[in-house]
Design a protein around this motif. Structure first.
Motif, PDB file in Angstrom:
ATOM      1  N   HIS A  76       5.348   8.867   8.679  1.00 41.56           N
ATOM      2  CA  HIS A  76       6.000   7.783   7.933  1.00 41.56           C
ATOM      3  C   HIS A  76       6.354   6.555   8.755  1.00 41.56           C
ATOM      4  N   LEU A 125       5.602   3.089   7.394  1.00 42.99           N
ATOM      5  CA  LEU A 125       6.416   2.570   6.296  1.00 42.99           C
ATOM      6  C   LEU A 125       7.591   1.774   6.839  1.00 42.99           C
ATOM      7  N   ARG A 178       1.861   9.845   1.210  1.00 43.13           N
ATOM      8  CA  ARG A 178       1.025   9.162   0.226  1.00 43.13           C
ATOM      9  C   ARG A 178       1.439   7.712   0.016  1.00 43.13           C
ATOM     10  N   GLU A 179       2.712   7.443   0.140  1.00 42.47           N
ATOM     11  CA  GLU A 179       3.185   6.079  -0.092  1.00 42.47           C
ATOM     12  C   GLU A 179       2.511   5.077   0.833  1.00 42.47           C
ATOM     13  N   ASP A 223      -0.735   4.309  -0.766  1.00 49.21           N
ATOM     14  CA  ASP A 223      -0.522   3.968  -2.171  1.00 49.21           C
ATOM     15  C   ASP A 223      -0.053   2.520  -2.353  1.00 49.21           C
ATOM     16  N   GLN A 224       0.417   1.894  -1.250  1.00 53.81           N
ATOM     17  CA  GLN A 224       0.994   0.555  -1.375  1.00 53.81           C
ATOM     18  C   GLN A 224      -0.047  -0.528  -1.702  1.00 53.81           C
ATOM     19  N   ASP A 235       2.763  14.397   2.684  1.00 58.71           N
ATOM     20  CA  ASP A 235       4.159  14.504   2.278  1.00 58.71           C
ATOM     21  C   ASP A 235       4.692  15.907   2.586  1.00 58.71           C
TER      22      ASP A 235
END
Length: 897
Positions: free
Chosen positions: A650, A653, A815-816, A819-820, A837
């Motif tokens: 992560h 992010l 996934r984020e 996914d962005q 995740d």
């Protein structure tokens, strides 16, 4: 001896004790204090040799460290400086009060600067040098909550206009003329140098800035000077682990260019710092134990006559046994209360103040409010050699605010003063504002030709110019090598397998060969150089050690032995990510602070980066840092065997949330080369205020050549790695996207799809989903604001437009992350995202990728499932993939286990 003497001394033979003390006094008078100290140390040493247990007492009496007879005398016009100080106090207060009489609840703080005004005033008038032809300039870390006072001084000096004071905390409405709430270089790039209000970050930054100043000197990049770093912090702020976490480094390396000023107003944001204790004593012990010169500045000059008459030490005893909560109450409740609850505790101290009125007792000042005492402490600190200095200055929070907040628990939150409180403030500091004007709380400026302003300007002229001030660009012009210079890592490796970590290290070594940049590369590690294959730099450029290498390293017979050198280039900061980051920030802002552009690389476990030191990462963006952060052993499945707390899924992010950070997750060495060269050019040659976060992995594999024409796409964040060929009519086709090591699983999935199901794939490398997302939202915003103009096409939309099939993205991150970019898929293109995740765990890479459902089989299955939804294959094909690839449809979601 009477009962009191017994209590004070607890002495079995007072007469013998008196003889020893008299002998010591004679030594002091005849040979000085250093000789007396030497004799005492010999006595202590002899006692210990004889078997005596003598516990170390790191604290001294609760009085000033510097005796009145040893105080350096302050020059200048003390009365004029008091007058200037009162005007600054008034304008600082007015700025906050006026702001909070407007709609919008802007906030602000009065009490912190009220307690520290004298501490700043003496520094500005007598000690702090601005950058000039004669001096590189001191660096001041202002306490964040004191910013109104710094603005108020600049207002009197003519640097800020009155309308700007009224734009305090109104940066949107101010349109470039407003004053930021706290020190923020991003918002005021010509003024503030370092952001400090996130408490604890100022102190750790100051320590590593001081180290970096020495580093620059020892490496011959700047001439030696008496340049100082002054760091202001609150006593409550020392509870932050960053505040004290690196002080041993400063003591160990003898950073005598570093001065901490701790504003000990005895209050946190909600109440006492150590209500049942004594924060000054506690901090004295902590700093002395870490090798600092600790100067206590407890009492002002009005106490000197009382202490001089304290022949039996009763007052000193009373001062020691009184806790901070009681001291706070004494200042809050006034002279009569102090007489009753402090001095009346002993007959001797009651008699000491018998001739003093309650007002006289109330005026007994604390050391931090006495400019003469402050000057003496600053003078001693500035002339200390071989060790850093901390000044523990006792003050009153909300000094001058009277009943509206002086020494009261809620005073930190006080932003609004009623007219009576403003009148009290005016009267106490003798501000020439009439009663009729008070309701508006007007600013007061005596005029640019007034004696006060002329005195201020003369003092600053003598010290090199105005402060604070910030340099936007370095005068040093540099040329970055072209991409051709990185051929060693743009060329494929053939059958030889390497990791992207090794490619990055090779890239750094190539920069170390460049004539212009070689001396400006600063490799920084938090004790993981061998993990990242950087041990070759030990021998090549050495590890910085301020005193050189005083031992024969255990591995001295090896080619890559652990070589420390005063001119060493590598900063090995031990097991401290916060320390490594603060060190990186010092190098990354050297272009501004020292006019010496440096190119730092801080390499660390990616899991221990943005989540552990995220506050420092934001501060680095704020202060316009330039350099590379390298998240090593990145990804949730790539670092096999290490487990949950080591596996990062992560960090991108968090890095992507910082506006001036460029984040990349490259797969191949040529991608590393292109990003490294372009970033170096933008930061060193073009002097852009950006910094880079690059994740690299420890997985070895072969790397292809740089595809022709792919450079622009790599920088923009996405390019076509492999075209599936011209599609035949009705032929199923998918668009496969990936980054990092999972791109290799994407490539393998494309082979499975074609071999087992006749599905062709276009393969896209996406080194930066962050950059692609930013481009997309920038285009989307522009289109909304320009509805009648030709609409912009987001970069990723343009790449995928006209290509058939659904899109599948897989990365080693949650996934984020991938996914962005969903919002910018071409109309009608289905988008499926796979990611890691859940909690990390230990196992082989293959097993981890299967567990998190990001390996080639899960990617191929996801592609078939998307094609089935689009009607391009049937559900039986999806079921066959599940069976042939041995996928368990009933396995728990990895996010839940």
């Amino acid at each position: 001896m009477d009962q009191l003497d017994d209590i004070l001394n607890q002495d079995i033979d007072p007469t013998e004790t008196r003889e020893w003390i008299d002998s010591l006094d004679a030594v002091i008078q005849h040979d000085g204090t250093e000789r007396a100290h030497f004799l005492l140390e010999r006595m202590v040493d002899n006692t210990r040799r004889s078997g005596g247990y003598l516990p170390f007492d790191p604290t001294t009496e609760y009085v000033n460290t510097i005796a009145p007879g040893n105080e350096a005398k302050m020059g200048g016009d003390a009365a004029m400086e008091w007058r200037i100080r009162t005007l600054i106090r008034w304008n600082a207060m007015a700025m906050v009060v006026r702001a909070n009489r407007k709609p919008g609840d802007l906030g602000g703080h009065i009490a912190s600067f009220a307690s520290s005004a004298t501490l700043y005033d003496v520094g500005f008038n007598h000690f702090w040098r601005a950058p000039s032809a004669e001096h590189p300039g001191d660096l001041i870390f202002h306490q964040g909550h004191s910013s109104p006072g710094i603005y108020a001084r600049s207002f009197l000096e003519g640097r800020l206009a009155e309308d700007q004071l009224d734009l305090f905390r109104m940066e949107v409405a101010g349109k470039g003329r407003a004053l930021s709430s706290y020190p923020h270089p991003w918002l005021m790039p010509d003024y503030w140098q370092v952001p400090t209000v996130s408490m604890g970050l100022g102190p750790i930054q100051a320590i590593y800035q001081a180290q970096f100043f020495k580093y620059l000197e020892h490496r011959g990049l700047v001439p030696p000077s008496d340049r100082k770093i002054w760091c202001f912090l609150g006593d409550g702020e020392t509870d932050e682990p960053e505040s004290l976490g690196a002080i041993s480094l400063a003591g160990r390396e003898g950073l005598d260019n570093l001065i901490f000023v701790v504003n000990c107003n005895l209050q946190r944001l909600d109440g006492p710092v150590r209500g049942n204790g004594k924060i000054i004593q506690e901090l004295e012990g902590v700093f002395r134990g870490a090798g600092w010169n600790a100067l206590k500045l407890v009492w002002g000059s009005y106490w000197d006559p009382l202490l001089a008459r304290d022949h039996k030490g009763v007052l000193r005893k009373l001062m020691m046994e009184t806790v901070d909560g009681e001291y706070q109450a004494c200042k809050a409740f006034g002279g009569a209360y102090t007489r009753e609850h402090f001095f009346n505790k002993y007959p001797e101290t009651r008699e000491m103040v018998a001739s003093l009125s309650d007002d006289d007792i109330w005026r007994l000042n604390r050391g931090g409010h006495d400019p003469h005492k402050v000057y003496a402490a600053y003078h001693a600190a500035s002339n200390t050699k071989g060790m850093p200095t901390v000044i523990l200055a006792k003050t009153v929070k909300g000094y001058g605010m009277g009943a509206a907040g002086e020494s009261q628990n809620p005073t930190h939150q006080q932003k609004k003063l009623d007219e009576e409180a403003v009148r009290h403030f005016r009267d106490r500091f003798q501000i020439p504002i009439s009663d009729e004007q008070l309701k508006d709380v007007p600013y007061y400026h005596p005029g640019k030709d007034s004696p006060e302003v002329q005195y201020m300007l003369e003092r600053r002229k003598a010290l090199g110019g105005a402060l604070p001030q910030r340099r936007r660009k370095t005068e040093v012009k540099l040329k970055t090598p072209d991409l051709a210079a990185f051929e060693q890592i743009t060329k494929g490796t053939g059958e030889r397998e390497i990791s992207t970590t090794m490619a990055l290290v090779r890239g750094i070594n190539l920069l170390l060969r460049d004539k212009q940049l070689s001396q400006r590369v600063v490799p920084i590690v938090a004790d993981e150089a061998r993990t990242f294959g950087m041990e070759g730099m030990f021998r090549q450029i050495g590890i910085y050690a301020p005193f050189g290498q005083k031992y024969r390293p255990q591995d001295s017979d090896q080619l890559l032995y652990y070589r420390e050198d005063q001119k060493g280039q590598v900063l090995q900061q031990g097991i401290s990510e916060a320390g490594g980051m603060a060190s990186w920030m010092a190098a990354a802002t050297s272009y501004s602070i020292s006019d010496q552009p440096m190119l730092p690389f801080f390499i660390y476990y990616s899991m221990f980066g943005f989540q552990r030191i995220g506050d420092l990462c934001w501060a680095a963006g704020d202060m316009r840092s330039r350099g590379f952060l390298i998240g090593g052993t990145a990804g949730r499945t790539t670092l096999n065997g290490e487990g949950l707390q080591h596996e990062d899924g992560h960090s991108h992010l968090m890095s992507g949330a910082i506006p001036n950070v460029k984040s990349y997750d490259p797969t191949f060495s040529y991608e590393v080369a292109v990003i490294l060269q372009d970033g170096t050019r933008r930061m060193m040659q073009e002097q852009e205020d950006i910094y880079y976060y690059i994740t690299v992995m420890n997985e070895n594999y072969s790397h292809p050549d740089l595809p022709e024409g792919s450079e622009e796409g790599i920088i923009k964040g996405m390019y076509l790695f492999k075209d599936g060929g011209k599609p035949k009519k009705g032929e199923p086709r998918v668009q496969l996207l990936g980054s990092g090591t999972i791109l290799r699983e994407v490539i393998a999935a494309a082979e499975l799809l074609e071999k087992d199901f006749g599905v062709k794939s276009d393969i896209w490398s996406v080194p930066s989903f962050i950059e692609v997302r930013r481009d997309g939202f920038d285009a989307e915003r522009w289109n909304r604001l320009h509805p009648e103009a030709k609409q912009r096409v987001p970069y990723i939309t343009g790449l995928l437009d006209g290509r058939s099939g659904p899109a599948i993205a897989a990365t080693d991150y949650v996934r984020e992350f991938a996914d962005q970019v969903r919002a910018f898929m071409p109309d009608g293109m289905r988008y499926t995202v796979l990611g890691t995740d859940g909690f990390g765990r230990s196992d082989t890479r293959a097993n981890l990728r299967g567990f998190f459902e990001v390996d080639r089989y899960w990617i191929a299955h996801a592609a078939l499932a998307a094609l089935a939804k689009d009607g391009k294959v049937n559900a039986k094909d999806v079921s066959r993939a599940i069976k042939e690839y041995k996928l368990d449809p009933d396995k728990p979601n990895p996010q839940t286990v």
